[in-house]
Enzyme design. Structure first.
Site, short mmCIF file in Angstrom:
data_model
loop_
_atom_site.label_atom_id
_atom_site.label_comp_id
_atom_site.label_asym_id
_atom_site.label_seq_id
_atom_site.Cartn_x
_atom_site.Cartn_y
_atom_site.Cartn_z
N LYS A 71 64.68 72.62 -31.94
CA LYS A 71 65.71 73.09 -31.00
C LYS A 71 65.21 74.29 -30.19
O LYS A 71 65.40 74.35 -28.98
CB LYS A 71 66.99 73.51 -31.74
CG LYS A 71 67.63 72.42 -32.58
CD LYS A 71 68.94 72.86 -33.20
CE LYS A 71 68.83 74.03 -34.15
NZ LYS A 71 68.05 73.76 -35.37
N ARG B 152 77.61 76.05 -35.37
CA ARG B 152 77.10 75.47 -36.61
C ARG B 152 78.22 75.16 -37.59
O ARG B 152 77.95 74.61 -38.66
CB ARG B 152 76.15 76.45 -37.27
CG ARG B 152 74.66 76.13 -37.09
CD ARG B 152 73.90 77.36 -37.52
NE ARG B 152 72.61 77.14 -38.08
CZ ARG B 152 71.48 77.54 -37.50
NH1 ARG B 152 71.50 78.09 -36.30
NH2 ARG B 152 70.34 77.40 -38.11
N ARG C 24 55.02 76.14 -39.90
CA ARG C 24 55.54 77.03 -38.85
C ARG C 24 55.18 78.49 -39.17
O ARG C 24 55.30 78.94 -40.30
CB ARG C 24 57.07 76.88 -38.77
CG ARG C 24 57.70 77.86 -37.80
CD ARG C 24 59.01 77.38 -37.28
NE ARG C 24 60.13 77.65 -38.18
CZ ARG C 24 61.40 77.38 -37.85
NH1 ARG C 24 61.68 76.82 -36.70
NH2 ARG C 24 62.36 77.64 -38.70
N ARG D 246 58.30 82.54 -41.87
CA ARG D 246 59.63 83.14 -41.86
C ARG D 246 60.17 83.16 -43.28
O ARG D 246 60.04 82.18 -44.01
CB ARG D 246 60.54 82.30 -40.96
CG ARG D 246 60.89 82.99 -39.68
CD ARG D 246 61.58 82.08 -38.73
NE ARG D 246 62.86 81.59 -39.23
CZ ARG D 246 63.70 80.84 -38.51
NH1 ARG D 246 63.38 80.52 -37.28
NH2 ARG D 246 64.83 80.42 -39.02
N ARG E 228 69.35 76.06 -46.46
CA ARG E 228 69.61 75.84 -45.02
C ARG E 228 69.90 74.37 -44.74
O ARG E 228 70.77 74.04 -43.93
CB ARG E 228 68.43 76.32 -44.19
CG ARG E 228 68.33 77.83 -44.16
CD ARG E 228 66.98 78.28 -43.66
NE ARG E 228 66.83 78.11 -42.24
CZ ARG E 228 65.66 77.93 -41.63
NH1 ARG E 228 64.54 77.87 -42.33
NH2 ARG E 228 65.61 77.79 -40.34
#
Ligand code: AMP
Length: 220
Positions: free
Chosen positions: A14, A89, A123, A156, A167
């Site tokens: 996203k 969300r 990532r 992260r 999550r």
């Protein structure tokens, strides 16, 4: 108008796609994750409240998120539109958003969980400027360092396996009901989010170029 929201699980792309689309359409890119991370880094009262919740991978309470989104949208003034990345969300957020602005398109990023986990494991992010890299598909020029400012890249906090599980669960339980919510209004555009960023960008462009479908109801 291009008033667009992106829905999708963590790692669906996203943020990358919001950056591309906002540049192309010259619209604002509003990422609640980025705004919250900036608040945490700046140690504002909001950041202090959000910090441990985010590290655990849970959703920050609606009133806190709504406060920053409403403020950012107000500060945009007259514009060509915006892309909301990571907001809404929850159903409560979607209902509150209705009171602030209508949307023209809601893009749902569809991607198998296996691909998400692969992407998120690779990532890396610059803790200073927020630039995002992928060790396999989008590596920095100098290994481990941000192209923009040379800062050492990090995994992260909430991409670590335990927070990531939380999550994904939050996405399934709290965000997925929004797909039906926006589908009922004829605003939902599902796209295949697997593939290179440029390929997915073409799909996003196509999904946001059409007008709301016949089921679209006028907004208040
Ligand atoms: P993201 O960068 O979009 O993955 O967001 C990172 C984290 O920020 C999430 O795991 C949540 O803790 C928090 N967050 C971002 N957007 C929202 C939102 N709309 N509602 C609640 N929490 C959010």
């Amino acid at each position: 108008m291009n008033r667009i929201a992106f829905l999708g699980p963590p790692g669906a792309g996203k943020g990358t796609q919001a950056e591309i689309l906002s540049r192309e359409l010259k619209i604002a890119h509003l990422s609640t994750g980025d705004l919250l991370r900036a608040a945490v880094a700046a140690q504002t009262p909001l950041g202090e409240q959000a910090k441990s919740i985010m590290a655990a991978g849970q959703l920050v309470p609606d009133p806190l998120v709504l406060e920053i989104v409403a403020e950012r949208l107000r500060s945009l003034g007259p514009s060509n539109g915006f892309v909301l990345d990571g907001f809404p969300r929850t159903l409560a957020q979607a209902e509150s958003l209705d009171g602030i602005t209508p949307l023209d398109h809601v893009v749902a990023f569809e991607i198998p969980e296996r691909v998400l986990l692969e992407r998120l494991g690779a990532r890396r992010q610059c803790p200073k400027c927020g630039s995002v890299y992928n060790l396999k598909t989008l590596p920095p020029r100098e290994p481990g360092r941000c192209d923009r400012d040379g800062t050492e890249l990090v995994l992260r906090n909430d991409d670590r396996p335990e927070a990531l599980r939380t999550r994904l669960l939050a996405y399934h339980e709290q965000t997925m009901p929004l797909l039906a919510f926006y589908d009922r209004r004829g605003l939902l555009r599902r796209i295949d989010a697997v593939g290179e960023a440029s390929t997915v960008a073409t799909r996003v462009r196509a999904a946001t170029a059409d007008r709301p479908g016949p089921n679209a109801r006028p907004h208040p």
